[in-house]
Write a protein that holds these residues in place. Structure first.
Motif, PDB file in Angstrom:
ATOM      1  N   LYS A   1       0.836  -1.194   0.000  1.00 50.93           N
ATOM      2  CA  LYS A   1       0.000   0.000   0.000  1.00 50.93           C
ATOM      3  C   LYS A   1       0.870   1.242   0.000  1.00 50.93           C
ATOM      4  O   LYS A   1       1.943   1.269   0.601  1.00 50.93           O
ATOM      5  CB  LYS A   1      -0.928   0.007   1.220  1.00 50.93           C
ATOM      6  CG  LYS A   1      -1.946  -1.113   1.174  1.00 50.93           C
ATOM      7  CD  LYS A   1      -2.867  -1.082   2.351  1.00 50.93           C
ATOM      8  CE  LYS A   1      -3.847  -2.257   2.265  1.00 50.93           C
ATOM      9  NZ  LYS A   1      -4.715  -2.313   3.425  1.00 50.93           N
TER      10      LYS A   1
ATOM     11  N   ASP B   1      -1.218   6.754   0.720  1.00 51.58           N
ATOM     12  CA  ASP B   1      -2.652   7.039   0.849  1.00 51.58           C
ATOM     13  C   ASP B   1      -3.448   5.854   1.387  1.00 51.58           C
ATOM     14  O   ASP B   1      -4.664   5.930   1.550  1.00 51.58           O
ATOM     15  CB  ASP B   1      -3.230   7.490  -0.490  1.00 51.58           C
ATOM     16  CG  ASP B   1      -3.083   6.433  -1.583  1.00 51.58           C
ATOM     17  OD1 ASP B   1      -2.511   5.346  -1.311  1.00 51.58           O
ATOM     18  OD2 ASP B   1      -3.540   6.698  -2.708  1.00 51.58           O
TER      19      ASP B   1
ATOM     20  N   GLU C   1      -3.958   3.022  -0.130  1.00 44.11           N
ATOM     21  CA  GLU C   1      -4.473   2.220  -1.240  1.00 44.11           C
ATOM     22  C   GLU C   1      -3.366   1.322  -1.787  1.00 44.11           C
ATOM     23  O   GLU C   1      -2.190   1.671  -1.748  1.00 44.11           O
ATOM     24  CB  GLU C   1      -4.991   3.121  -2.360  1.00 44.11           C
ATOM     25  CG  GLU C   1      -6.157   4.003  -1.957  1.00 44.11           C
ATOM     26  CD  GLU C   1      -7.424   3.202  -1.676  1.00 44.11           C
ATOM     27  OE1 GLU C   1      -7.674   2.204  -2.382  1.00 44.11           O
ATOM     28  OE2 GLU C   1      -8.146   3.583  -0.737  1.00 44.11           O
TER      29      GLU C   1
END
Length: 160
Positions: free
Chosen positions: A123, A126, A128
């Motif tokens: 990830k 952020d 994500e």
């Protein structure tokens, strides 16, 4: 490993054998490096197509890789091109110099990018999952413990 971005082709075979010797038809000669790899990707303004190319230079046996892909970021295509080039170079213990204008590709190798991604479960900052995880995993596997040096080059050539 099948990559969803790669065409289903057999690798180009070099006359250099996997054990590090050149077979010129008569004798075997021990290979010495470095192997030089030049990588580039370009897109035309307003187009979703990205063209890519790599030139692998070792002695008198250049290998050229090129093609195009649709709907992929240029940074992902730079990574894809590096993966394709490394697939054509057996792990011979010979130094490899990779030249690219991609900041993303250079950072993947030189700034502990792998360790940070693995520690963060792939990830980004952020939270994500980062793009191109499949390419990153394959890139890091191919890099392994090879003696690779990445060189940043200018993106544009003005002929001077």
């Amino acid at each position: 490993m099948y990559n969803k971005y790669s065409p289903n082709r057999k690798p180009i075979r070099s006359k250099y054998l996997a054990h590090g010797f050149l077979n010129d038809g008569q004798t075997y000669k021990k290979l010495e490096g470095p192997i030089k790899v030049y990588i580039t990707c370009r897109t035309q303004h307003g187009s979703s197509l990205v063209g890519y190319g790599a030139l692998i230079l070792f002695k008198d046996d250049p290998v050229r890789i090129s093609g195009k892909q649709d709907k992929i970021a240029v940074s992902g295509m730079e990574l894809f091109t590096a993966v394709e080039a490394l697939k054509h170079i057996p792990p011979l213990g010979i130094p490899i110099d990779i030249y690219s204008d991609s900041d993303y590709l250079i950072k993947c190798f030189t700034q502990n990018f792998r360790e940070r991604l693995v520690n963060n479960r792939w990830k980004g900052e952020d939270g994500e999952v980062v793009m191109n995880v499949d390419l990153l995993v394959e890139f890091f596997e191919l890099v392994g413990s090879r003696a690779i040096t990445f060189h940043k080059v200018n993106a544009d050539f003005d002929g001077k």
